[in-house]
Design an enzyme around this catalytic site. Structure first.
Site, short mmCIF file in Angstrom:
data_model
loop_
_atom_site.label_atom_id
_atom_site.label_comp_id
_atom_site.label_asym_id
_atom_site.label_seq_id
_atom_site.Cartn_x
_atom_site.Cartn_y
_atom_site.Cartn_z
N ARG A 112 36.93 53.79 50.33
CA ARG A 112 36.75 53.67 48.89
C ARG A 112 35.40 53.01 48.63
O ARG A 112 35.03 52.05 49.30
CB ARG A 112 37.86 52.83 48.26
N HIS A 135 41.49 38.13 41.09
CA HIS A 135 40.49 37.28 40.45
C HIS A 135 40.20 37.81 39.05
O HIS A 135 40.58 38.94 38.71
CB HIS A 135 39.19 37.26 41.26
N HIS A 173 42.40 41.15 38.36
CA HIS A 173 42.44 42.41 39.08
C HIS A 173 42.19 42.17 40.57
O HIS A 173 41.81 41.07 40.98
CB HIS A 173 41.42 43.40 38.52
N ASP A 220 36.66 38.29 36.50
CA ASP A 220 35.20 38.28 36.59
C ASP A 220 34.67 37.20 35.66
O ASP A 220 35.06 37.14 34.49
CB ASP A 220 34.62 39.64 36.22
#
Length: 336
Positions: free
Chosen positions: A271, A204, A261, A206
């Site tokens: 993570r 996607h 990203h 941002d």
């Protein structure tokens, strides 16, 4: 948005690429040039010596770990995410899923105070940690945007930063936790099958102006280059990862790239990431700034409000090219 697949496509290309690292303490003129080039080439850079105090970061990270360590039933009390609150696996309301749980917080101090009661047993400590962190990263985002404007030769260097300094700015903080997703393989990490990890958050861009991301020392973030190659972003203990959002691409008339990203998941380690999304007020009107438009470089995007763009974002899937909806078409008689 695309529904997260169990693993990336086996035909995908990936390669190690040296990504820009910018030291904010260097000479301002050099920093501005480097930022502009990084935004043009990658839409992304790592920022060190950024000035955000270690204790502010550490307290926010501690609160994040404490929240995600809670039993699921307690975390659910902070949800569902509509648009703020706790969510797990479901990303948005259009069918996208991923191996992630998250907490979305409004960047407004009053909203932070209200939501703290359902998030932490020590609401005051949580509220203080979030407020301090949001204030620090907002100030950093403003400085970055002003340095970028300087590098572009824009006379009014607050043209971008004024949008997120506004009292009605729509900025938010997103805390992401990607638990390890073990496979049924009794093999070492060097096994080739582990080179195609599961998707935690699908590809996607941002929609906002700028994103400032902190993460722990576990790999997972990947950015996409112009030729479709995915580049792993190595963790950096002192850096913020900075990426251009759709609004900044529109305001720079396509000069800066809103970077595509995604996040992958480790099969053996958690993570954690903290993303601050610097956003304009809902009423703010977005369009290419005058300095980016010339007879030889006509406007690529029509004017829109952040409210319009945000609604377009939430009505579509994660990987959809939303900015194209606001791009001038050849038959519009504009952009020629």
């Amino acid at each position: 948005m695309v529904v997260a697949a169990p693993t990336p496509d086996g035909n995908e290309k990936a390669r190690a690429t040296e990504l820009p690292v910018i030291d904010l303490s260097d000479r301002r003129s050099e920093v501005s040039k480097m930022m502009v080039k990084a935004c043009e080439d990658f839409g992304f850079f790592k920022l060190i010596n950024h000035g955000v105090a270690d204790d502010i970061i550490a307290k926010m990270e501690e609160q994040s770990y404490q929240f995600f360590a809670k039993p699921s039933s307690e975390k659910q009390l902070a949800g569902p995410s509509k648009p703020y609150g706790y969510g797990c696996r479901n990303i948005g309301c259009n069918g996208d899923v991923g191996e992630v749980e998250y907490l979305i917080l409004d960047g407004n101090p009053a909203s932070i105070a209200r939501s703290s009661e359902t998030i932490s047993a020590d609401a005051i400590e949580f509220r203080c940690a979030v407020r301090s962190y949001v204030e620090a990263v907002r100030a950093l985002a403003c400085e970055i945007l002003e340095v970028m404007a300087e590098g572009m030769g824009v006379p009014h260097t607050s043209v971008f930063s004024a949008l997120i300094r506004d009292a009605d700015a729509d900025s938010l903080l997103r805390l992401n936790h990607y638990p390890p997703v073990p496979d049924d393989w009794d093999t070492s990490p060097s096994d080739p099958r582990h080179q195609n990890p599961r998707i935690g958050f699908g590809e996607h861009t941002d929609p906002q102006i700028l994103t400032l991301l902190r993460s722990n020392d576990v790999r997972g973030l990947q950015i996409s280059l112009h030729d479709g190659v995915w580049v792993p972003v190595d963790p950096h203990p002192q850096a913020f990862f900075v990426n251009v959002g759709d609004v900044l691409q529109a305001m720079t008339n396509g000069r800066f790239l809103s970077v595509k990203h995604r996040a992958t998941v480790s099969w053996y380690r958690s993570r954690m990431s903290m993303a601050y999304f610097a956003s304009p007020p809902l009423r703010a009107r977005i369009g290419p700034i005058p300095e980016t438009v010339t007879p030889h470089n006509p406007p690529l995007y029509r004017s829109f409000t952040w409210d319009e763009y945000k609604k377009a974002t939430y009505s579509r899937r994660l990987g959809d090219g939303r900015l194209n909806l606001f791009r001038f078409q050849p038959n519009d008689g504009l952009g020629k």
